[in-house]
Design an enzyme around this catalytic site. Structure first.
Site, short mmCIF file in Angstrom:
data_model
loop_
_atom_site.label_atom_id
_atom_site.label_comp_id
_atom_site.label_asym_id
_atom_site.label_seq_id
_atom_site.Cartn_x
_atom_site.Cartn_y
_atom_site.Cartn_z
N ASP A 1 0.81 -1.21 0.00
CA ASP A 1 0.00 0.00 0.00
C ASP A 1 0.85 1.27 0.00
O ASP A 1 0.49 2.27 -0.62
CB ASP A 1 -0.93 0.00 1.22
CG ASP A 1 -2.10 -0.97 1.05
OD1 ASP A 1 -2.23 -1.56 -0.04
OD2 ASP A 1 -2.87 -1.13 2.01
N ASN B 1 -4.65 8.68 2.32
CA ASN B 1 -4.94 7.96 3.57
C ASN B 1 -5.24 8.92 4.72
O ASN B 1 -6.38 8.99 5.18
CB ASN B 1 -3.76 7.07 3.96
CG ASN B 1 -3.95 5.62 3.57
OD1 ASN B 1 -4.96 5.27 2.96
ND2 ASN B 1 -3.00 4.79 3.91
N ASP B 2 -4.22 9.64 5.18
CA ASP B 2 -4.43 10.43 6.39
C ASP B 2 -3.33 11.45 6.61
O ASP B 2 -2.25 11.38 6.01
CB ASP B 2 -4.50 9.50 7.61
CG ASP B 2 -3.32 8.54 7.72
OD1 ASP B 2 -2.19 8.96 7.45
OD2 ASP B 2 -3.54 7.36 8.08
N ARG C 1 5.38 15.79 25.98
CA ARG C 1 4.21 15.59 26.83
C ARG C 1 2.95 15.46 25.97
O ARG C 1 2.97 15.69 24.77
CB ARG C 1 4.07 16.79 27.78
CG ARG C 1 5.16 16.85 28.85
CD ARG C 1 5.14 18.17 29.59
NE ARG C 1 5.80 19.22 28.81
CZ ARG C 1 6.01 20.44 29.26
NH1 ARG C 1 5.60 20.78 30.48
NH2 ARG C 1 6.61 21.34 28.51
N THR D 1 -8.74 2.08 7.19
CA THR D 1 -8.15 0.77 7.53
C THR D 1 -6.64 0.88 7.73
O THR D 1 -5.95 -0.14 7.74
CB THR D 1 -8.47 -0.27 6.43
OG1 THR D 1 -8.16 0.28 5.15
CG2 THR D 1 -9.93 -0.67 6.47
N TYR E 1 -3.78 3.76 9.86
CA TYR E 1 -3.45 4.16 11.24
C TYR E 1 -4.71 4.39 12.07
O TYR E 1 -4.77 4.06 13.26
CB TYR E 1 -2.59 5.42 11.19
CG TYR E 1 -1.89 5.80 12.48
CD1 TYR E 1 -1.97 5.01 13.62
CD2 TYR E 1 -1.15 6.98 12.55
CE1 TYR E 1 -1.32 5.38 14.79
CE2 TYR E 1 -0.50 7.36 13.71
CZ TYR E 1 -0.59 6.56 14.83
OH TYR E 1 0.05 6.93 15.98
N LEU F 1 -7.52 2.86 12.03
CA LEU F 1 -8.04 1.59 12.53
C LEU F 1 -7.26 1.14 13.75
O LEU F 1 -7.83 0.70 14.76
CB LEU F 1 -7.97 0.53 11.43
CG LEU F 1 -8.49 -0.87 11.78
CD1 LEU F 1 -9.97 -0.82 12.13
CD2 LEU F 1 -8.23 -1.84 10.63
N GLN G 1 4.56 9.76 4.52
CA GLN G 1 5.63 9.90 3.52
C GLN G 1 6.25 11.28 3.47
O GLN G 1 7.34 11.45 2.93
CB GLN G 1 5.10 9.50 2.15
CG GLN G 1 4.67 8.04 2.10
CD GLN G 1 4.33 7.55 0.70
OE1 GLN G 1 4.33 8.29 -0.26
NE2 GLN G 1 4.02 6.26 0.60
#
Length: 286
Positions: free
Chosen positions: A67, A141-142, A152, A182, A184, A186, A241
Protein backbone atom coordinates in the site's frame (compact mmCIF):
# COMPACT_ATOMS: atom_id res chain seq x y z
CA UNK A 1 -4.31 2.02 -22.70
CA UNK A 2 -1.16 2.26 -24.76
CA UNK A 3 1.40 3.77 -22.37
CA UNK A 4 1.80 1.71 -19.21
CA UNK A 5 3.87 2.99 -16.29
CA UNK A 6 5.37 0.56 -13.80
CA UNK A 7 6.17 1.52 -10.22
CA UNK A 8 7.87 -1.19 -8.18
CA UNK A 9 9.15 -1.61 -4.65
CA UNK A 10 12.86 -2.43 -5.00
CA UNK A 11 14.57 -4.91 -2.69
CA UNK A 12 11.40 -7.01 -2.48
CA UNK A 13 12.22 -10.73 -2.88
CA UNK A 14 12.06 -11.81 -6.54
CA UNK A 15 11.07 -8.31 -7.64
CA UNK A 16 13.29 -8.47 -10.75
CA UNK A 17 11.64 -11.67 -11.97
CA UNK A 18 8.17 -10.37 -11.15
CA UNK A 19 8.75 -7.08 -12.95
CA UNK A 20 10.21 -8.81 -16.01
CA UNK A 21 7.18 -11.11 -16.16
CA UNK A 22 4.82 -8.14 -16.17
CA UNK A 23 6.89 -6.32 -18.81
CA UNK A 24 6.99 -9.38 -21.06
CA UNK A 25 3.21 -9.68 -20.84
CA UNK A 26 2.76 -5.97 -21.64
CA UNK A 27 5.13 -6.19 -24.60
CA UNK A 28 3.16 -9.14 -25.95
CA UNK A 29 0.19 -6.76 -25.99
CA UNK A 30 2.22 -4.10 -27.85
CA UNK A 31 2.21 -1.70 -24.93
CA UNK A 32 4.78 1.04 -24.42
CA UNK A 33 6.54 0.70 -21.05
CA UNK A 34 7.31 3.69 -18.83
CA UNK A 35 9.67 2.64 -16.05
CA UNK A 36 9.57 4.71 -12.88
CA UNK A 37 12.93 5.08 -11.14
CA UNK A 38 12.27 2.37 -8.53
CA UNK A 39 11.14 -0.08 -11.21
CA UNK A 40 14.39 0.54 -13.08
CA UNK A 41 16.26 -0.08 -9.83
CA UNK A 42 14.37 -3.36 -9.39
CA UNK A 43 15.45 -4.38 -12.89
CA UNK A 44 19.04 -3.22 -12.28
CA UNK A 45 18.94 -0.86 -15.28
CA UNK A 46 19.94 2.79 -15.50
CA UNK A 47 17.29 4.16 -17.86
CA UNK A 48 13.97 5.29 -16.44
CA UNK A 49 11.25 7.83 -17.14
CA UNK A 50 10.86 10.99 -15.09
CA UNK A 51 7.87 11.65 -12.87
CA UNK A 52 6.76 14.36 -15.29
CA UNK A 53 6.88 11.92 -18.24
CA UNK A 54 4.82 9.38 -16.32
CA UNK A 55 2.37 12.02 -15.14
CA UNK A 56 1.88 13.39 -18.65
CA UNK A 57 1.94 10.20 -20.74
CA UNK A 58 0.76 7.19 -18.73
CA UNK A 59 -2.65 5.72 -19.52
CA UNK A 60 -2.32 3.22 -16.68
CA UNK A 61 0.00 2.88 -13.69
CA UNK A 62 0.81 -0.62 -12.44
CA UNK A 63 2.14 -0.74 -8.90
CA UNK A 64 4.17 -3.74 -7.75
CA UNK A 65 4.46 -3.51 -3.99
CA UNK A 66 2.39 -2.77 -0.92
CA UNK A 67 0.00 0.00 0.00
CA UNK A 68 2.85 2.39 0.72
CA UNK A 69 4.20 1.99 -2.81
CA UNK A 70 0.74 2.55 -4.26
CA UNK A 71 0.26 5.69 -2.17
CA UNK A 72 3.56 7.04 -3.48
CA UNK A 73 2.36 6.38 -7.05
CA UNK A 74 -0.86 8.30 -6.40
CA UNK A 75 1.18 11.17 -4.99
CA UNK A 76 3.38 11.08 -8.11
CA UNK A 77 0.30 11.54 -10.30
CA UNK A 78 -0.76 14.64 -8.31
CA UNK A 79 -3.99 15.99 -9.89
CA UNK A 80 -4.02 13.47 -12.76
CA UNK A 81 -6.90 10.99 -12.92
CA UNK A 82 -4.78 8.18 -14.43
CA UNK A 83 -6.11 4.78 -13.26
CA UNK A 84 -3.87 2.77 -10.94
CA UNK A 85 -3.73 -1.01 -10.55
CA UNK A 86 -2.07 -2.33 -7.41
CA UNK A 87 -0.46 -5.79 -7.39
CA UNK A 88 0.23 -6.83 -3.83
CA UNK A 89 3.79 -7.76 -2.89
CA UNK A 90 3.36 -6.51 0.67
CA UNK A 91 1.76 -8.02 3.72
CA UNK A 92 -1.66 -6.48 4.36
CA UNK A 93 -2.57 -4.72 1.12
CA UNK A 94 -5.96 -3.03 1.40
CA UNK A 95 -5.19 -0.93 -1.69
CA UNK A 96 -3.05 -3.40 -3.62
CA UNK A 97 -5.48 -6.29 -3.43
CA UNK A 98 -4.57 -8.07 -6.71
CA UNK A 99 -2.47 -11.11 -5.89
CA UNK A 100 0.75 -11.62 -7.82
CA UNK A 101 -0.45 -14.96 -9.19
CA UNK A 102 -3.49 -13.17 -10.66
CA UNK A 103 -1.52 -10.27 -12.16
CA UNK A 104 -1.52 -11.23 -15.85
CA UNK A 105 -5.12 -12.48 -15.84
CA UNK A 106 -6.23 -9.25 -14.15
CA UNK A 107 -4.32 -7.17 -16.70
CA UNK A 108 -5.97 -9.17 -19.49
CA UNK A 109 -9.36 -8.29 -18.04
CA UNK A 110 -8.36 -4.64 -17.78
CA UNK A 111 -7.22 -4.49 -21.42
CA UNK A 112 -10.49 -6.17 -22.41
CA UNK A 113 -12.45 -3.48 -20.60
CA UNK A 114 -13.68 -5.87 -17.94
CA UNK A 115 -12.96 -3.73 -14.88
CA UNK A 116 -14.34 -0.95 -12.71
CA UNK A 117 -12.89 2.29 -11.38
CA UNK A 118 -13.22 3.13 -7.70
CA UNK A 119 -12.96 6.86 -7.09
CA UNK A 120 -11.24 7.46 -3.77
CA UNK A 121 -11.41 10.92 -2.22
CA UNK A 122 -8.30 12.80 -1.19
CA UNK A 123 -7.73 15.60 1.29
CA UNK A 124 -5.93 18.88 0.76
CA UNK A 125 -3.71 19.90 3.68
CA UNK A 126 -2.37 23.41 4.27
CA UNK A 127 -0.20 24.56 7.15
CA UNK A 128 -0.25 28.32 7.63
CA UNK A 129 1.21 30.83 10.02
CA UNK A 130 0.18 34.46 10.39
CA UNK A 131 1.98 35.45 7.20
CA UNK A 132 1.95 32.63 4.64
CA UNK A 133 1.59 28.93 3.81
CA UNK A 134 4.48 26.92 5.24
CA UNK A 135 3.54 23.45 3.97
CA UNK A 136 0.94 21.84 1.72
CA UNK A 137 0.14 18.31 0.65
CA UNK A 138 -2.56 15.97 -0.62
CA UNK A 139 -3.34 12.73 1.16
CA UNK A 140 -5.15 9.58 0.11
CA UNK A 141 -4.94 7.96 3.57
CA UNK A 142 -4.43 10.43 6.39
CA UNK A 143 -2.61 13.26 8.03
CA UNK A 144 -1.32 12.81 11.55
CA UNK A 145 -0.37 15.38 14.15
CA UNK A 146 1.55 13.78 17.00
CA UNK A 147 4.09 14.51 19.67
CA UNK A 148 7.74 13.55 19.62
CA UNK A 149 9.01 10.54 21.53
CA UNK A 150 9.85 12.51 24.68
CA UNK A 151 7.12 15.16 24.46
CA UNK A 152 4.21 15.59 26.83
CA UNK A 153 0.56 15.04 25.95
CA UNK A 154 -0.61 17.77 23.59
CA UNK A 155 -3.85 19.76 23.37
CA UNK A 156 -5.30 20.18 19.87
CA UNK A 157 -8.18 22.55 19.15
CA UNK A 158 -10.40 21.31 16.30
CA UNK A 159 -12.79 23.64 14.49
CA UNK A 160 -15.26 22.40 11.85
CA UNK A 161 -16.83 24.90 9.46
CA UNK A 162 -15.87 27.74 11.81
CA UNK A 163 -17.62 25.99 14.71
CA UNK A 164 -15.46 24.88 17.64
CA UNK A 165 -15.77 21.09 18.00
CA UNK A 166 -13.39 19.98 20.74
CA UNK A 167 -10.01 20.26 22.36
CA UNK A 168 -8.40 16.84 22.16
CA UNK A 169 -5.89 16.15 24.90
CA UNK A 170 -3.99 13.19 23.52
CA UNK A 171 -0.77 11.84 22.02
CA UNK A 172 -2.01 13.20 18.71
CA UNK A 173 -4.83 13.18 16.19
CA UNK A 174 -5.53 11.51 12.83
CA UNK A 175 -7.61 13.08 10.07
CA UNK A 176 -8.46 10.32 7.63
CA UNK A 177 -10.26 9.59 4.38
CA UNK A 178 -12.48 6.49 4.11
CA UNK A 179 -9.59 4.82 2.25
CA UNK A 180 -7.37 5.55 5.25
CA UNK A 181 -9.90 4.17 7.71
CA UNK A 182 -8.15 0.77 7.53
CA UNK A 183 -4.72 2.30 8.13
CA UNK A 184 -3.45 4.16 11.24
CA UNK A 185 -6.99 5.23 12.17
CA UNK A 186 -8.04 1.59 12.53
CA UNK A 187 -5.09 0.88 14.84
CA UNK A 188 -6.08 3.91 16.94
CA UNK A 189 -9.63 2.63 17.42
CA UNK A 190 -11.36 4.41 14.55
CA UNK A 191 -14.23 2.98 12.48
CA UNK A 192 -13.95 1.11 9.21
CA UNK A 193 -15.65 3.30 6.58
CA UNK A 194 -16.59 1.95 3.17
CA UNK A 195 -13.80 3.29 0.94
CA UNK A 196 -15.90 4.91 -1.80
CA UNK A 197 -17.94 6.98 0.64
CA UNK A 198 -17.16 10.67 0.94
CA UNK A 199 -16.48 11.54 4.56
CA UNK A 200 -13.74 12.73 6.89
CA UNK A 201 -12.79 10.79 10.02
CA UNK A 202 -11.29 12.41 13.11
CA UNK A 203 -9.58 9.98 15.51
CA UNK A 204 -7.62 10.97 18.63
CA UNK A 205 -4.49 8.95 19.44
CA UNK A 206 -4.51 7.66 23.03
CA UNK A 207 -6.84 10.42 24.29
CA UNK A 208 -6.55 11.50 27.93
CA UNK A 209 -10.35 11.45 28.32
CA UNK A 210 -12.41 8.33 27.60
CA UNK A 211 -15.19 10.55 26.24
CA UNK A 212 -12.97 11.67 23.34
CA UNK A 213 -14.11 9.28 20.63
CA UNK A 214 -13.62 9.14 16.86
CA UNK A 215 -16.16 11.07 14.81
CA UNK A 216 -17.16 10.85 11.13
CA UNK A 217 -17.84 14.17 9.43
CA UNK A 218 -19.45 15.17 6.15
CA UNK A 219 -17.03 15.40 3.23
CA UNK A 220 -17.87 19.09 2.76
CA UNK A 221 -16.51 19.88 6.23
CA UNK A 222 -13.59 22.26 6.48
CA UNK A 223 -11.34 21.64 9.45
CA UNK A 224 -8.87 23.83 11.30
CA UNK A 225 -6.47 22.32 13.84
CA UNK A 226 -4.18 24.16 16.21
CA UNK A 227 -1.82 22.71 18.77
CA UNK A 228 -2.08 24.73 21.98
CA UNK A 229 1.07 25.62 23.96
CA UNK A 230 3.55 24.31 21.40
CA UNK A 231 6.44 23.89 23.85
CA UNK A 232 7.53 20.41 22.74
CA UNK A 233 8.35 18.78 19.42
CA UNK A 234 5.14 18.14 17.47
CA UNK A 235 5.05 16.85 13.90
CA UNK A 236 2.56 16.70 11.06
CA UNK A 237 2.91 13.70 8.73
CA UNK A 238 0.99 13.13 5.48
CA UNK A 239 0.38 9.55 4.32
CA UNK A 240 3.43 8.58 6.35
CA UNK A 241 5.63 9.90 3.52
CA UNK A 242 6.18 13.62 4.04
CA UNK A 243 5.71 16.19 6.76
CA UNK A 244 7.34 18.76 9.00
CA UNK A 245 7.88 19.88 12.55
CA UNK A 246 5.12 22.21 13.69
CA UNK A 247 6.21 25.72 14.58
CA UNK A 248 4.61 28.21 16.97
CA UNK A 249 1.68 30.07 15.44
CA UNK A 250 0.97 27.50 12.72
CA UNK A 251 -2.52 26.15 12.04
CA UNK A 252 -3.52 23.19 9.89
CA UNK A 253 -6.39 23.47 7.40
CA UNK A 254 -7.98 20.35 5.91
CA UNK A 255 -10.70 19.91 3.32
CA UNK A 256 -11.78 17.53 0.57
CA UNK A 257 -9.66 17.77 -2.56
CA UNK A 258 -11.13 18.43 -5.99
CA UNK A 259 -9.13 15.52 -7.41
CA UNK A 260 -9.62 11.80 -6.81
CA UNK A 261 -7.47 8.70 -6.92
CA UNK A 262 -8.83 6.21 -9.47
CA UNK A 263 -8.17 2.62 -8.43
CA UNK A 264 -8.83 -0.25 -10.80
CA UNK A 265 -10.75 -3.21 -9.42
CA UNK A 266 -12.05 -6.23 -11.29
CA UNK A 267 -15.79 -6.76 -11.62
CA UNK A 268 -15.68 -9.64 -9.14
CA UNK A 269 -14.07 -7.40 -6.49
CA UNK A 270 -15.80 -7.66 -3.09
CA UNK A 271 -14.70 -5.29 -0.32
CA UNK A 272 -16.20 -7.45 2.40
CA UNK A 273 -14.24 -10.46 1.18
CA UNK A 274 -11.15 -8.26 1.33
CA UNK A 275 -11.92 -7.31 4.94
CA UNK A 276 -12.45 -10.95 5.86
CA UNK A 277 -9.13 -11.91 4.27
CA UNK A 278 -7.07 -9.05 5.70
CA UNK A 279 -8.65 -8.82 9.17
CA UNK A 280 -9.38 -12.49 9.69
CA UNK A 281 -13.12 -12.04 10.16
CA UNK A 282 -14.85 -15.35 10.73
CA UNK A 283 -11.72 -17.11 11.94
CA UNK A 284 -11.52 -18.51 15.48
CA UNK A 285 -10.31 -15.84 17.92
CA UNK A 286 -10.31 -13.15 15.15
Amino acid sequence: MKNIAIVAKPHTPNIKDITEKIINFLMSKNKRILLEKRAAEALCVDNYHSENEIRDSADLVIVLGGDGTLISAIRLLQEKSTPVLGINLGRLGFLTDTKIEDATSTLQEVFSGNYMIEKRMKLDVLVKNKYNTTFKAQVINDLVINKGALARIIDIDVTVDNLFMNTYRADGIIISTPTGSTAYTLAAGGPIVYPTLNSIIVTPICPHALSHRPIVLHDTSKLKLKVKDLYDKVFITCDGQEGKKMESGEEVYVEKSNSFANLIVTKHHNYFTLLKEKLGWGRPNA
